[in-house]
Design an enzyme around this catalytic site. Structure first.
Site, PDB file in Angstrom:
ATOM      1  N   THR A 165      39.566  91.936  39.819  1.00 25.69           N
ATOM      2  CA  THR A 165      39.337  92.642  38.562  1.00 25.69           C
ATOM      3  C   THR A 165      40.043  91.879  37.455  1.00 25.69           C
ATOM      4  OG1 THR A 165      39.222  94.774  39.703  1.00 25.69           O
ATOM      5  CG2 THR A 165      39.607  94.824  37.331  1.00 25.69           C
ATOM      6  N   LYS A 167      33.619  97.594  36.147  1.00 24.51           N
ATOM      7  CA  LYS A 167      34.779  97.838  37.018  1.00 24.51           C
ATOM      8  C   LYS A 167      35.951  98.387  36.211  1.00 24.51           C
ATOM      9  CE  LYS A 167      37.562  98.028  40.454  1.00 24.51           C
ATOM     10  NZ  LYS A 167      38.265  96.882  41.029  1.00 24.51           N
TER      11      LYS A 167
END
Length: 270
Positions: free
Chosen positions: A90, A165
């Protein structure tokens, strides 16, 4: 399919790598030999450069933006043209967009594919993959992604996966902070905390974050790594800059978890 490389054998990366290795020839690399031993089906690369030479597809599940950039730079030296780099970490959308532009000069494609679900779902092969890539590149790696995921969504070009995300993580953080506040209020009002937890887990207030909060013993500080939480919240704030007030409320709710973890860490170090 040729050899698939995997770097980033943490509590989420290792079970993902095991799932991939159960279906495809796989090579792993880590700084510690014991980390590689978590994927016994896989070959072990001596160096990142060796992995680049032996694998036409490499997946990264490392900790942050700098790690992604550093490992990708080493792979770029030896990966052949036509290779694909999958980024499960991420990071900022700009990080994968810039990486895609850099790797394209060497003929290497980037698939932006952060994952959601946590270690337990990774073990079960029930992760969610949020992908951003050219359609042809996504289709090429989709069988790999489906080896460990129950849902694989193609959301658009490189960067789209990271944006989604960060939104997902922001909602998780907001739900966790709200759940902890609800339990605290129940206790202060004289309601049995254990009963309140059971009710909130079974009723309309239920969320994945609340269930994980219960498993962690009700303490936000035991639910998540404070450094990673603050990284993701800062990234979320970055992509939400300029959005409508209603949209940026998610950032403010998520920051409550980050602030709580920061204060707890300061007290623990005092």
């Amino acid at each position: 399919m040729s050899m698939i490389g995997f770097i980033g054998l943490g509590n989420q990366g290792a079970p993902i790598a095991r799932r991939i290795a159960a279906r495809f020839p796989t090579m792993v690399w880590a700084r510690r030999a014991e980390a590689c031993a978590q994927v016994p089906q896989a070959a072990v690369a001596a160096t990142v450069a060796e992995m680049g030479r032996q694998c036409t597809t490499v997946a990264l599940c490392v900790r942050n933006d700098d790690d992604v950039k550093g490992v990708a730079a080493k792979l770029a030296e030896t990966m052949p043209p036509g290779g694909i780099l999958i980024v499960h970490s991420t990071v900022l959308p700009e990080t994968v967009i810039e990486l895609a532009e850099t790797m394209a000069k060497r003929g290497i494609a980037v698939v932006d594919a952060p994952v959601s679900g946590g270690p337990d779902r990774a073990e079960l092969g029930e992760m969610v993959v949020l992908a951003g890539a050219r359609r042809a590149d996504f289709d090429a790696v989709r069988p790999i992604l489906e080896s460990f995921a129950k849902l694989v969504e193609h959301l658009g070009d490189v960067g789209a996966g990271q944006r989604m995300k960060l939104i997902n993580n922001g909602l998780f953080f907001a739900n966790a902070a709200g759940g902890a506040a609800a339990i605290a209020l129940a206790g202060e009002l004289g309601i049995d905390v254990a009963a309140a937890s059971r009710i909130l887990s079974a009723g309309t207030g239920q969320s994945t974050a609340f269930d994980m909060l219960n498993i962690a013993g009700g303490g936000l500080e035991r639910l998540a790594d404070s450094a990673l939480v603050r990284k993701d919240i800062d990234h979320l704030a970055d992509i939400a800059a300029g959005a409508s007030p209603a949209a940026t409320m998610l950032v403010e709710f998520a920051r409550r978890l980050g602030d709580h973890l920061h204060e707890h860490k300061k007290l623990a170090q005092a």
